[in-house]
Design a protein around this motif. Structure first.
Motif, short mmCIF file in Angstrom:
data_model
loop_
_atom_site.label_atom_id
_atom_site.label_comp_id
_atom_site.label_asym_id
_atom_site.label_seq_id
_atom_site.Cartn_x
_atom_site.Cartn_y
_atom_site.Cartn_z
N MET A 172 49.01 44.63 40.77
CA MET A 172 47.49 44.46 41.60
C MET A 172 46.65 43.12 40.31
O MET A 172 46.56 43.35 39.05
CB MET A 172 46.29 45.41 41.01
N PRO A 173 45.66 41.98 41.31
CA PRO A 173 45.30 41.54 40.50
C PRO A 173 44.65 41.93 39.28
O PRO A 173 43.53 42.84 40.00
CB PRO A 173 45.13 40.89 41.37
N ALA A 174 43.69 41.41 38.22
CA ALA A 174 42.42 41.78 37.38
C ALA A 174 42.06 42.06 38.38
O ALA A 174 40.80 43.55 38.40
CB ALA A 174 42.78 41.18 36.24
N LYS A 175 40.95 41.56 39.53
CA LYS A 175 39.93 41.13 40.03
C LYS A 175 39.64 42.60 41.01
O LYS A 175 38.88 43.04 41.32
CB LYS A 175 39.73 39.43 40.34
N CYS A 176 40.84 42.85 41.42
CA CYS A 176 41.04 44.54 42.27
C CYS A 176 40.03 45.17 41.26
O CYS A 176 39.83 46.12 42.19
CB CYS A 176 42.03 44.74 42.99
N LYS A 177 40.09 45.24 39.86
CA LYS A 177 39.39 46.66 39.26
C LYS A 177 38.21 45.80 38.35
O LYS A 177 37.56 46.61 38.26
CB LYS A 177 40.64 46.53 38.62
N THR A 178 38.12 44.88 37.94
CA THR A 178 36.90 44.54 37.36
C THR A 178 36.02 42.50 38.15
O THR A 178 36.94 41.50 37.88
CB THR A 178 37.56 44.17 36.03
N PRO A 179 36.48 43.04 39.14
CA PRO A 179 35.34 41.91 39.65
C PRO A 179 34.36 41.27 39.44
O PRO A 179 34.26 39.33 39.25
CB PRO A 179 34.56 42.37 41.14
N GLY A 180 33.53 41.71 38.15
CA GLY A 180 31.81 40.89 37.18
C GLY A 180 31.67 40.45 38.59
O GLY A 180 31.33 41.00 39.65
N SER A 181 30.65 39.94 37.94
CA SER A 181 29.07 39.60 38.75
C SER A 181 27.99 40.56 39.29
O SER A 181 27.95 39.71 40.45
CB SER A 181 30.07 38.12 39.57
N GLY A 182 28.36 41.24 38.47
CA GLY A 182 27.27 42.69 40.04
C GLY A 182 28.46 43.17 40.89
O GLY A 182 27.61 44.08 41.66
N ILE A 183 29.59 42.46 41.06
CA ILE A 183 30.52 42.79 42.28
C ILE A 183 31.22 44.53 41.98
O ILE A 183 31.57 44.60 40.80
CB ILE A 183 31.37 42.70 42.56
N GLN A 184 30.81 44.95 42.62
CA GLN A 184 31.15 46.38 42.44
C GLN A 184 32.45 47.13 43.68
O GLN A 184 32.78 45.81 44.33
CB GLN A 184 30.35 47.66 43.16
N THR A 213 24.32 44.82 46.70
CA THR A 213 25.19 45.14 46.51
C THR A 213 26.14 44.66 46.78
O THR A 213 26.68 45.44 48.33
CB THR A 213 24.97 46.60 46.12
N ALA A 214 27.10 43.84 46.06
CA ALA A 214 28.66 44.00 47.37
C ALA A 214 29.36 44.66 46.40
O ALA A 214 29.66 45.23 45.51
CB ALA A 214 28.94 42.47 46.77
N TYR A 215 30.46 45.08 47.36
CA TYR A 215 32.42 45.99 47.28
C TYR A 215 32.69 45.04 47.35
O TYR A 215 33.40 44.34 48.95
CB TYR A 215 31.74 47.17 47.93
N ILE A 216 34.17 45.47 46.62
CA ILE A 216 35.57 44.95 47.01
C ILE A 216 35.89 45.53 46.67
O ILE A 216 35.50 46.40 45.82
CB ILE A 216 35.87 43.88 46.15
N THR A 217 37.53 45.83 47.10
CA THR A 217 38.59 46.69 47.28
C THR A 217 40.03 45.92 47.47
O THR A 217 39.54 45.69 48.22
CB THR A 217 38.15 48.53 47.94
N CYS A 218 40.96 46.92 47.56
CA CYS A 218 42.26 46.19 47.23
C CYS A 218 43.65 46.96 47.99
O CYS A 218 43.49 48.16 47.77
CB CYS A 218 42.47 45.28 46.47
#
Length: 682
Positions: free
Chosen positions: A1-13, A94-99
């Motif tokens: 899994m790409p790292a940003k899928c776990k820790t996106p940073g920049s206030g993104i949850q 608030t921005a959210y991401i999930t993979c």
């Protein structure tokens, strides 16, 4: 899994959910791409709603996550694992991401080895390879109405066996599956059905053996046998024992044949090869045995080579015999002008090629065809250099004809219009077996002027040279027709023989001899006899000629010898009369002389003069002696006689006996002489 899928940073949850459908895509024999969809987006826990910004398919670290494409689907054509990122906003900033992950699987044929055990059982071994370890389960349809489905494979190699009650009606098929899920309970992406030959009682067969590098290497071609089966190559010298070469050969299921090369051999040694393996039960299986062909070239001349070779099946106990051979040849080293020939008979082991060109080199090779399945054995090339061939074969047809008493014409006739750059003439005289070189010329004829053809026979032999300076062997001897007389009133002559070293004469007729009568100038008066023999009785002709005083006791003959045959002129068979003349032969009759015993010089006109009578006399002398030996009369005129007077030619000689001597030369230059006495009567 790409790292940003776990820790996106920049206030993104990290939060929310969605569905990837399907989770797996297959690339196989029917599908060349796979498409997945992102659906059913859900907000994170505790968030009432989530506004979906879009999806990034094939997300990787480093991709920009501030902007999301709005498409909710993507298509992939390469196998691999692809991450899909969903992006959204809860409306409060608030921005959210999930993979989620999407896997594209490319189905492949498994790596297997098939072996049989006797004539009923077969084993399929799935090898310990990276390709196979991606797979999880296998299904084999055995071709006899039954099939087996393996459990999840966890250890390699993996083996599946089957025993047939009867010969299968179709080839078995294998399908490989890829398993997923927590318990590998999901079977995905079946491979294309892979057919294989059961190989029950299927022996490997060497279909071709090809000699390379002058016989130092041999390439072996395998056909039949079991798919994927590894066979050891064994060899032995002719008449020796089998040893393992250390090399193996395997035919893949996708190929009808496979080949392997054995190096380090002695090019002059004959070898035999076979394939060996063991079945699943440890039983030994052997292929047919195939042996090498070793060609040998003997350059007979700069135009002719003999190729000999060994019989490649002569050391085998269970191999079919050679049914035919083919001989291939081309120019070396270019391979230009390739052609083929065959020995006579087709199973013979010798081939003669008689059209070499002295300025070229050639490669010759032998191909043998064995048995109903036509196993092919090819020899290595053998190099042929016409320059090493020694003497050219004789080919000239020669005749010898007498032109004059001191000139002989030697003529050559070349089959098929051949003309050599140089001819060398050799001559032997009077039956001698020693031949001496007398002439070198580019002409195919020679006027020999240092001869005496009336005294002896002359024989000739010919050498010729080709454009490269190679010389031929001397031709068979061809001789003049020598005319003589071995018995009274008979002509005898040597036979007219035309040597034909290349058998170029066709439809040759028996030789005919024409006996010709010549006049004093050597012109033909008339032919007096025609005969197939080499003698003729000419008594009647001699008597007839000698009856004419102008003949002076000489009768001259000559022989015209003629043989009719057909030769090739300009590529066309042409009737041709070979004609030659012999030397001349003259019958010379010795001087014939009569001397009276008495005469009476009494002027009665009857027997008044003592004269010698005769014929065939070219020089004459008459001498008369008195009783004391004194010469009282002499003359050189054959028509003048003694009138019975003393030496003064006036005084009558007294009656009594007087001596005489008659001598001279006959037409042959032979001396004659007659001495006696004559009685003078008064």
């Amino acid at each position: 899994m790409p790292a940003k899928c776990k820790t996106p940073g920049s206030g993104i949850q990290v939060g929310g959910d969605f569905t990837i459908s399907p989770e797996f895509g297959c690339l196989d024999f029917t599908n060349k791409s796979a498409t997945t969809y992102a659906t059913n987006p859900l907000p994170p826990a505790g968030v009432a709603t989530l506004s979906i910004a879009g999806y990034i398919f094939n997300f990787k670290d480093g991709d920009n996550i501030n902007t999301f494409p709005t498409a909710n689907q993507s298509t992939f054509s390469l196998p691999g694992t692809y991450w899909v990122m969903q992006g959204g906003n809860d409306g409060s900033g608030t921005a959210y991401i999930t993979c989620k992950v999407f896997e594209v699987i490319e189905s492949e044929k498994p790596d297997i080895v098939i072996s049989s055990c006797g004539d009923k059982s077969v084993s399929v071994k799935f090898l310990d390879t990276p390709k196979n370890k991606k797979q999880g389960k296998y299904r084999i349809v055995w071709g006899d109405g039954s099939q087996d489905f393996s459990a999840q494979v966890t250890s390699w190699p993996h083996e599946m066996q089957h025993t047939y009650a009867a010969t299968p009606t179709t080839d078995p098929q294998i399908v490989a599956f890829y398993t997923r899920g927590a318990t590998n309970n999901i079977s995905l992406c079946p491979s294309q059905p892979y057919s294989f030959s059961v190989g029950l009682n299927s022996k490997p067969r060497i279909s071709e053996l090809e000699g390379l590098n002058g016989g130092a290497s041999n390439k072996i071609t395998l056909k039949e046998g079991s798919d994927g089966k590894e066979y050891s190559i064994q060899q032995k010298p002719k008449g020796g024992s089998w040893v393992d070469t250390g090399k193996k050969i395997t035919r893949n299921s996708s190929s009808l044949s496979a080949n392997q090369t054995i190096d380090g051999l002695d090019g002059k040694q004959e070898y035999c090869f076979r394939l060996q393996t063991k079945d699943g039960c440890g039983n030994e299986t052997l292929s047919n045995e195939v042996c090498t062909i070793i060609p040998k070239a003997t350059v007979l001349s700069p135009t002719e080579v003999k190729i000999d070779w060994n019989n490649p099946d002569s050391d085998l106990s269970a191999t079919p015999n050679v049914t035919r051979y083919s001989v291939g040849y081309s120019e070396s080293p270019t391979g230009a002008n390739p052609n083929t020939g065959a020995p006579t008979p087709s199973t013979g082991t010798t081939y003669i090629f008689d059209a070499l060109e002295c300025s070229k080199k050639y490669n010759f090779s032998i191909t043998a065809f064995l048995g109903a399945n036509e196993v092919i054995i090819k020899s290595p090339n053998v190099l042929v250099d016409p320059a090493t061939g020694g003497k050219l074969p004789p080919r000239s047809i020669g005749t010898v004809s007498i032109l004059t008493k001191d000139v002989i014409k030697v003529s050559l006739f070349e089959p098929s219009g051949f003309a050599a750059p140089k001819y060398v003439f050799y001559r032997a005289e009077g039956g001698s077996s020693t031949y001496t070189k007398v002439k070198e010329t580019k002409d195919n004829f020679y006027d020999d002027k240092n001869v005496e053809p009336d005294k002896q026979q002359y024989c000739y032999k010919i050498e010729y040279q080709d454009a490269c300076g190679n010389s031929s062997d001397q031709s068979p001897a061809f001789c003049s027709v020598f005319l003589t007389s071995a018995e009274a009133n008979t002509l005898n002559w040597t036979k007219f023989i035309i040597p034909d070293p290349t058998n170029a004469l066709q439809n040759a007729q028996p030789v005919e001899y024409y006996v010709e009568l010549l006049d004093a100038n050597g012109s033909v008066v008339k032919p007096v006899d025609t005969t197939p023999d080499n003698k003729s009785n000419v008594k009647d002709v001699i008597d007839q000629v000698l009856s004419d005083p102008a003949a002076k006791g000489q009768v001259t003959f000559r022989i015209l010898a003629r043989e009719k045959a057909t030769i090739i002129i300009g590529g066309v068979p042409t009737p041709f009369p070979f004609s030659v003349y012999s030397n001349t032969y003259t019958f010379i009759t010795p001087a014939q002389i009569y001397v009276p015993t008495a005469f009476s010089p009494n002027d009665d006109s009857n027997n008044d003069t003592f004269m010698a009578k005769g014929r065939f006399i070219v020089e004459f002398n008459l001498v008369i002696y008195d009783r004391w030996g004194n010469i009282i009369f002499e003359t050189k005129d054959f028509e003048t006689g003694w009138n019975g007077t003393e030496a003064d030619a006036l005084t009558p000689a007294p009656p009594g006996n007087y001596g005489y001597k008659v001598y001279g030369l006959d037409p042959a230059g032979q001396k004659f002489e007659k001495i006696g006495s004559v009685t003078l009567i008064r």
